[in-house]
Design an enzyme around this catalytic site. Sequence first.
Site, short mmCIF file in Angstrom:
data_model
loop_
_atom_site.label_atom_id
_atom_site.label_comp_id
_atom_site.label_asym_id
_atom_site.label_seq_id
_atom_site.Cartn_x
_atom_site.Cartn_y
_atom_site.Cartn_z
N GLY A 31 -3.58 11.05 5.22
CA GLY A 31 -2.35 11.33 4.75
C GLY A 31 -1.05 10.75 4.91
O GLY A 31 -1.34 9.56 5.21
N ALA A 32 0.06 11.58 4.43
CA ALA A 32 1.34 10.49 4.61
C ALA A 32 1.18 9.43 3.55
O ALA A 32 1.57 8.37 3.84
CB ALA A 32 1.63 10.09 5.98
N GLY A 36 -0.09 2.41 -1.16
CA GLY A 36 -1.23 1.62 -0.98
C GLY A 36 -2.60 2.60 -1.13
O GLY A 36 -3.27 2.48 -1.91
N HIS A 37 -2.31 4.04 -0.39
CA HIS A 37 -3.34 4.84 -0.74
C HIS A 37 -3.56 5.16 -2.21
O HIS A 37 -4.73 5.51 -2.49
CB HIS A 37 -3.04 6.17 -0.31
CG HIS A 37 -2.83 6.27 1.22
ND1 HIS A 37 -1.55 6.46 1.95
CD2 HIS A 37 -3.71 6.19 2.27
CE1 HIS A 37 -1.63 6.28 3.30
NE2 HIS A 37 -2.98 6.24 3.73
N LYS A 151 -6.42 -3.52 4.33
CA LYS A 151 -5.24 -3.66 5.41
C LYS A 151 -6.21 -3.33 6.95
O LYS A 151 -5.76 -4.12 7.89
CB LYS A 151 -4.59 -2.45 5.11
CG LYS A 151 -3.66 -2.34 6.41
CD LYS A 151 -2.30 -1.62 5.96
CE LYS A 151 -1.42 -1.55 7.42
NZ LYS A 151 -1.91 -0.38 7.93
N GLN A 155 -12.15 -2.17 9.86
CA GLN A 155 -12.70 -1.02 9.66
C GLN A 155 -13.67 -1.14 8.34
O GLN A 155 -14.76 -0.54 8.42
CB GLN A 155 -11.66 0.02 9.34
CG GLN A 155 -11.90 1.40 8.82
CD GLN A 155 -10.86 2.33 8.56
OE1 GLN A 155 -10.36 2.85 9.61
NE2 GLN A 155 -10.28 2.25 7.55
N MET A 186 2.02 -1.76 3.43
CA MET A 186 2.45 -0.24 3.50
C MET A 186 1.49 0.46 4.41
O MET A 186 0.37 -0.08 4.55
CB MET A 186 2.21 0.29 2.29
CG MET A 186 3.21 -0.28 1.13
SD MET A 186 3.11 0.93 -0.15
CE MET A 186 4.78 0.12 -1.26
N ARG A 189 2.72 4.62 9.15
CA ARG A 189 3.59 4.37 10.22
C ARG A 189 4.88 3.99 9.90
O ARG A 189 5.78 3.89 10.73
CB ARG A 189 2.91 3.75 11.34
CG ARG A 189 1.61 4.32 12.08
CD ARG A 189 0.97 3.55 13.15
NE ARG A 189 -0.14 4.19 13.83
CZ ARG A 189 -1.48 4.32 13.53
NH1 ARG A 189 -1.59 3.49 12.28
NH2 ARG A 189 -2.20 4.94 14.07
P1 AMP Z 1 -5.00 5.81 6.54
O1 AMP Z 1 -4.55 6.87 5.96
O2 AMP Z 1 -4.26 4.72 7.15
O3 AMP Z 1 -6.45 5.96 7.30
O4 AMP Z 1 -5.85 4.87 5.30
C1 AMP Z 1 -6.63 5.55 4.33
C2 AMP Z 1 -7.11 4.34 3.45
O5 AMP Z 1 -6.09 3.71 2.77
C3 AMP Z 1 -7.77 3.22 4.40
O6 AMP Z 1 -8.79 2.93 3.72
C4 AMP Z 1 -6.85 2.15 4.48
O7 AMP Z 1 -7.08 0.66 4.65
C5 AMP Z 1 -5.98 2.13 3.03
N1 AMP Z 1 -4.81 1.63 3.04
C6 AMP Z 1 -3.66 1.95 4.16
N2 AMP Z 1 -2.81 1.28 3.77
C7 AMP Z 1 -2.85 0.40 2.79
C8 AMP Z 1 -2.14 -0.61 2.00
N3 AMP Z 1 -1.00 -0.84 2.44
N4 AMP Z 1 -2.84 -1.13 0.81
C9 AMP Z 1 -3.89 -0.58 0.69
N5 AMP Z 1 -4.86 0.12 1.19
C10 AMP Z 1 -4.32 0.76 2.39
#
Ligand code: AMP
Length: 282
Positions: A31-32, A36-37, A151, A155, A186, A189
């Site tokens: 979330g948030a 990028g998401h 990013k 993982q 992006m 955090r």
């Molecule tokens: P998170 O919500 O941080 O767990 O991220 C969810 C998904 O979005 C994960 O696969 C991350 O790698 C991807 N993600 C987070 N930040 C970015 C970004 N700036 N560009 C592309 N994918 C991203």
Amino acid sequence: MPIFYGKVALVEFLNSVKSTNSTIGFVPTMGALHQGHLSLMQQSLAENQHTVVSIFVNPTQFNNAEDLEKYPRTLEEDTKKITQLDPNIIIYAPTVDDIYEGKVTSQDFDFDGLENQMEGKFRPGHFNGVGTIVKRLFEIVSPDNAYFGEKDFQQLQIVKKMVSKNHLNVKIIGCNIFRETNGLAMSSRNERLSAEEREKASIIYQTLLEAKEKFKTQDCNEVKNWVNTIFESNDIFDLEYFEIADEETLIPCEKQSKDKNYRAFIAVFVNNIRLIDTISLK
Ligand code: AMP
């Protein structure tokens, strides 16, 4: 827009929409949501008939209680952003109990050593938490394709390893990093940074770009030492690690070898907020 807070109703719905030739794309998030998401969701929408997005701040992958507590939770805004992108996206926003059924613990995984490097070293237990939640979500959603950002490159490799070791029938697709205009990757955090910190955090990507340039003529340790000196003289950002590693095995580079693809990885603290980034050195 279909939104589900429990797995039973989600699975029932997915069974009803699946038809013989349709595929399900899945984008797991905490979330948030930012651009990028949304770029991951766009790729899933382009490649599948149905897209499921999960929004779940997974407690077992946080090794730091303050980080878990302060992690932004913005479900209402997130659902608005998703609906604007495509009102047909299926949202799964489970409770902790829906996922963990009263037992909030991680499974122990063996990722053939991928888990012992970088994020694994500095965030003990993190990848067991990631493996646990991704496996659980895959069991619930049964996607054909799942989209992860580069990013979090370590993982991404860990998830690919988990899928191959468990013979799961899902294709893992890595997606490009989306950046703010100053180059900062992006991240949810970033919302916790002050305007000044956010602007100055461009140093992270700038350093990666310069490291990539230097890697053309210098060996791994020289580049690593150079990055250390850059951050030693910076009083806002504390370097946790900078590493150059083989993209496949994530084993740190001692001496460049022509037949390997290398990638640089960085983790930096600013005001107790942890930021990571990565770049291919090819
Ligand atoms: P998170 O919500 O941080 O767990 O991220 C969810 C998904 O979005 C994960 O696969 C991350 O790698 C991807 N993600 C987070 N930040 C970015 C970004 N700036 N560009 C592309 N994918 C991203």
